[in-house]
Motif scaffolding. Structure first.
Motif, PDB file in Angstrom:
ATOM      1  N   ILE A  21     -27.286  50.051 176.753  1.00  0.00           N
ATOM      2  CA  ILE A  21     -28.213  50.592 175.832  1.00  0.00           C
ATOM      3  C   ILE A  21     -28.367  52.006 175.969  1.00  0.00           C
ATOM      4  N   ALA A  22     -28.218  52.360 177.056  1.00  0.00           N
ATOM      5  CA  ALA A  22     -28.454  54.198 177.243  1.00  0.00           C
ATOM      6  C   ALA A  22     -27.228  54.789 176.912  1.00  0.00           C
ATOM      7  N   LEU A  23     -25.980  54.365 177.034  1.00  0.00           N
ATOM      8  CA  LEU A  23     -24.779  54.999 176.412  1.00  0.00           C
ATOM      9  C   LEU A  23     -24.835  54.987 174.791  1.00  0.00           C
ATOM     10  N   LYS A  24     -25.329  53.839 174.046  1.00  0.00           N
ATOM     11  CA  LYS A  24     -25.752  53.635 172.618  1.00  0.00           C
ATOM     12  C   LYS A  24     -26.796  54.796 172.067  1.00  0.00           C
ATOM     13  N   ILE A  25     -27.866  54.784 172.961  1.00  0.00           N
ATOM     14  CA  ILE A  25     -28.893  55.965 172.823  1.00  0.00           C
ATOM     15  C   ILE A  25     -28.465  57.309 172.656  1.00  0.00           C
ATOM     16  N   ALA A  26     -27.532  57.591 173.983  1.00  0.00           N
ATOM     17  CA  ALA A  26     -27.111  58.789 173.969  1.00  0.00           C
ATOM     18  C   ALA A  26     -26.095  59.271 172.782  1.00  0.00           C
ATOM     19  N   ARG A  27     -25.494  58.283 172.366  1.00  0.00           N
ATOM     20  CA  ARG A  27     -24.446  58.616 171.078  1.00  0.00           C
ATOM     21  C   ARG A  27     -25.192  58.870 169.995  1.00  0.00           C
ATOM     22  N   GLU A  28     -26.493  58.102 169.743  1.00  0.00           N
ATOM     23  CA  GLU A  28     -27.310  58.150 168.411  1.00  0.00           C
ATOM     24  C   GLU A  28     -28.347  59.338 168.437  1.00  0.00           C
ATOM     25  N   GLN A  29     -28.809  59.811 169.656  1.00  0.00           N
ATOM     26  CA  GLN A  29     -29.659  60.875 169.920  1.00  0.00           C
ATOM     27  C   GLN A  29     -29.134  62.101 170.370  1.00  0.00           C
ATOM     28  N   SER A  30     -29.787  63.231 170.094  1.00  0.00           N
ATOM     29  CA  SER A  30     -29.359  64.380 170.885  1.00  0.00           C
ATOM     30  C   SER A  30     -30.907  65.167 171.486  1.00  0.00           C
ATOM     31  N   GLY A  31     -30.371  66.142 172.051  1.00  0.00           N
ATOM     32  CA  GLY A  31     -31.289  66.890 172.610  1.00  0.00           C
ATOM     33  C   GLY A  31     -31.796  66.674 174.160  1.00  0.00           C
ATOM     34  N   PHE A  32     -31.163  65.627 174.751  1.00  0.00           N
ATOM     35  CA  PHE A  32     -31.378  65.255 176.224  1.00  0.00           C
ATOM     36  C   PHE A  32     -31.180  66.525 177.140  1.00  0.00           C
ATOM     37  N   GLY A  33     -32.130  66.858 177.931  1.00  0.00           N
ATOM     38  CA  GLY A  33     -32.008  67.906 178.797  1.00  0.00           C
ATOM     39  C   GLY A  33     -31.764  67.440 180.221  1.00  0.00           C
ATOM     40  N   LEU A  34     -31.830  65.953 180.361  1.00  0.00           N
ATOM     41  CA  LEU A  34     -31.716  65.124 181.749  1.00  0.00           C
ATOM     42  C   LEU A  34     -31.546  63.865 181.601  1.00  0.00           C
ATOM     43  N   VAL A  35     -30.746  63.064 182.401  1.00  0.00           N
ATOM     44  CA  VAL A  35     -30.703  61.901 182.487  1.00  0.00           C
ATOM     45  C   VAL A  35     -31.047  61.444 183.847  1.00  0.00           C
ATOM     46  N   ILE A  36     -31.980  60.197 183.863  1.00  0.00           N
ATOM     47  CA  ILE A  36     -32.301  59.849 185.388  1.00  0.00           C
ATOM     48  C   ILE A  36     -31.790  58.355 185.069  1.00  0.00           C
TER      49      ILE A  36
END
Length: 121
Positions: A36-51
């Motif tokens: 799910i995280a990978l899907k979100i990361a592909r669909e959204q931009s602008g993340f400054g950090l992943v935990i």
């Protein structure tokens, strides 16, 4: 403040981390596993950090870290592994996959925020 993706299969852990981060002014997006995280990361931009947690169903955090590093938008984004795993072998595996840092659960909110401040510079 940063937009942060938090990934953990335990809803209570996601809520605690989100509460800490939102209290410090960050925007939080949550995912319950690596797929799910990978899907979100592909669909959204602008993340400054992943935990991310390490041990999760479907896709673990170390595999997720490697997959996120393949995305141009997250190639240089800090990725912290927040996990119960404290062994050197797992840490080296995480680092090899592209993790920026490692925090052991249970987490200290102040330490988490200090670490985030360091990696977001």
């Amino acid at each position: 403040m940063a937009k942060i993706l938090i990934v953990d299969d335990m809803a209570s852990m996601r809520k605690m981390v989100a509460f800490t981060l939102e209290g410090a002014g960050h925007t939080v997006v949550q995912a319950e596993d690596g797929d799910i995280a990978l899907k979100i990361a592909r669909e959204q931009s602008g993340f400054g950090l992943v935990i991310t947690d390490v041990n999760m169903p479907n896709m673990d955090g170390i595999t997720l870290t490697g997959e996120l590093r393949k995305l141009p938008s997250l190639k240089f984004t800090p990725i912290l592994l927040l996990t119960t795993e404290a062994g050197t072998d797992k840490k080296m595996e995480g680092k090899a996959a592209g993790a920026t840092g490692w925090l052991v659960k249970p987490f200290d909110p102040d330490k988490l925020l200090m670490t985030i401040k360091k990696v977001l510079r």
